[in-house]
Write an enzyme that holds these catalytic residues in place. Structure first.
Site, PDB file in Angstrom:
ATOM      1  N   GLY A 193       0.813  -1.206   0.000  1.00 37.03           N
ATOM      2  CA  GLY A 193       0.000   0.000   0.000  1.00 37.03           C
ATOM      3  C   GLY A 193       0.844   1.252   0.000  1.00 37.03           C
ATOM      4  N   ASN A 226      -1.791  -7.816  -5.774  1.00 41.62           N
ATOM      5  CA  ASN A 226      -3.023  -7.830  -4.994  1.00 41.62           C
ATOM      6  C   ASN A 226      -2.766  -8.677  -3.760  1.00 41.62           C
ATOM      7  OD1 ASN A 226      -5.565  -8.220  -3.899  1.00 41.62           O
ATOM      8  ND2 ASN A 226      -6.567  -8.627  -5.854  1.00 41.62           N
ATOM      9  N   VAL A 227      -2.803  -8.070  -2.575  1.00 42.05           N
ATOM     10  CA  VAL A 227      -2.447  -8.806  -1.370  1.00 42.05           C
ATOM     11  C   VAL A 227      -3.521  -9.801  -0.942  1.00 42.05           C
ATOM     12  CG1 VAL A 227      -0.882  -7.026  -0.525  1.00 42.05           C
ATOM     13  CG2 VAL A 227      -3.287  -7.003   0.170  1.00 42.05           C
ATOM     14  N   SER A 242      -5.120  -0.487  13.790  1.00 43.24           N
ATOM     15  CA  SER A 242      -5.942   0.701  14.017  1.00 43.24           C
ATOM     16  C   SER A 242      -6.466   0.679  15.447  1.00 43.24           C
ATOM     17  CB  SER A 242      -7.125   0.722  13.043  1.00 43.24           C
ATOM     18  OG  SER A 242      -8.066   1.705  13.400  1.00 43.24           O
ATOM     19  N   TYR A 282     -14.451  -4.188   9.236  1.00 42.05           N
ATOM     20  CA  TYR A 282     -13.155  -3.510   9.308  1.00 42.05           C
ATOM     21  C   TYR A 282     -12.589  -3.611  10.720  1.00 42.05           C
ATOM     22  CZ  TYR A 282      -9.699   0.257   9.146  1.00 42.05           C
ATOM     23  OH  TYR A 282      -8.544   0.985   9.225  1.00 42.05           O
ATOM     24  N   THR A 287     -11.263  -7.068  11.489  1.00 43.98           N
ATOM     25  CA  THR A 287      -9.943  -7.369  10.929  1.00 43.98           C
ATOM     26  C   THR A 287      -8.838  -6.724  11.757  1.00 43.98           C
ATOM     27  OG1 THR A 287      -9.955  -5.465   9.392  1.00 43.98           O
ATOM     28  CG2 THR A 287     -10.900  -7.540   8.594  1.00 43.98           C
TER      29      THR A 287
END
Length: 260
Positions: free
Chosen positions: A12, A63-64, A141, A154, A157
């Site tokens: 990214g 693409n991961v 995060s 989200y 994860t």
């Protein structure tokens, strides 16, 4: 804090945090493989800026969510630079779908944000074992610490990344590989990289700016949101030789916002 002689792979790396991290790693002397998928122009901009600094970098599209592309990315970086010592797992997908995910959006987010991190770790570990050294940094995060109301999957994860970090740290310690996570809060992302400066505020907007800063202090004790450079500085520290005793940690980097 020099990283001269180190080779880093940043996923990214075409936008936001990833771009800021890649730029600062290069500033500190690391050779950087710039992993990207859809942000072609951003990745090219990151490469250009590193080369202007006198650094060395390469573009690697992958693409991961796809193992074969991850493995090809790691192999290309290792062959170009003679190994791999640093992985920054940063590429992520944030759809902001609340609880209204269907199977497709659920799978897409899990495959990028969690499975992608796991598979990137698997891909780089053989190269790190060869050197007896490795620094893996998972960008997570604060949403992995406390619930929010904007994207359940989200947050799931990001919470899972903490356990991926801890389990990987235990298993890889014997090879001289450390695994840590950074948990940023709000980060201002955009076209700026690691050298953000405060924008010029015309006199007529000065009072409005002061009011906005007062408002920010209700959510951010330091009076501002984070910058990619804030994350990049911590990544560089974790990636250095100074942190050989730090592993399995999840470091909150939010300007104190979770304290309020």
């Amino acid at each position: 804090m020099s990283l001269a002689g180190r080779v880093a792979l940043v996923t990214g790396a075409g936008t936001g945090i990833g771009q800021g991290v890649a730029l600062m790693l290069a500033e500190r002397g690391a050779k950087v493989a710039l992993g990207y998928h859809s942000s072609d122009e951003g990745a090219k901009d990151t490469l250009r800026r590193i080369e202007e600094l006198g650094g060395e970098a390469m573009l690697v599209r992958a693409n991961v969510a796809i193992r074969t592309e991850i493995e090809a990315m790691a192999q290309a970086a290792a062959e170009r630079f003679g190994g791999l010592g640093i992985l920054v797992n940063n590429a992520a997908l944030q759809l902001n779908y609340n609880f209204d995910h269907d199977d497709d959006t659920y799978d897409r987010q899990i495959n990028v944000n969690l499975k992608g991190y796991w598979q990137c770790i698997q891909a780089v570990v053989p190269y790190m074992k060869e050197k007896g050294f490795g620094r893996i940094v998972n960008i997570s995060s604060v949403h992995g610490k406390r619930p929010t109301d904007f994207d359940t999957v989200y947050a799931m994860t990001k919470g899972a990344i903490k356990m991926l970090t801890r389990e990987s740290a235990i298993e890889l310690a014997k090879y001289g590989i450390t695994v840590n996570a950074i948990e940023p809060g709000a980060i201002r992302v955009g076209r700026q990289g690691t050298k953000e400066t405060k924008p010029f505020v015309p006199p007529e907007l000065a009072e409005r700016a002061r009011e906005e800063r007062r408002d920010l202090r209700w959510k951010f004790p330091l009076g501002r949101v984070g910058l990619p450079s804030d994350v990049a500085s911590l990544v560089c520290y974790i990636a250095s030789d100074e942190t050989e005793f730090l592993t399995g940690a999840a470091i909150r980097l939010d300007g104190g916002s979770m304290l309020l």
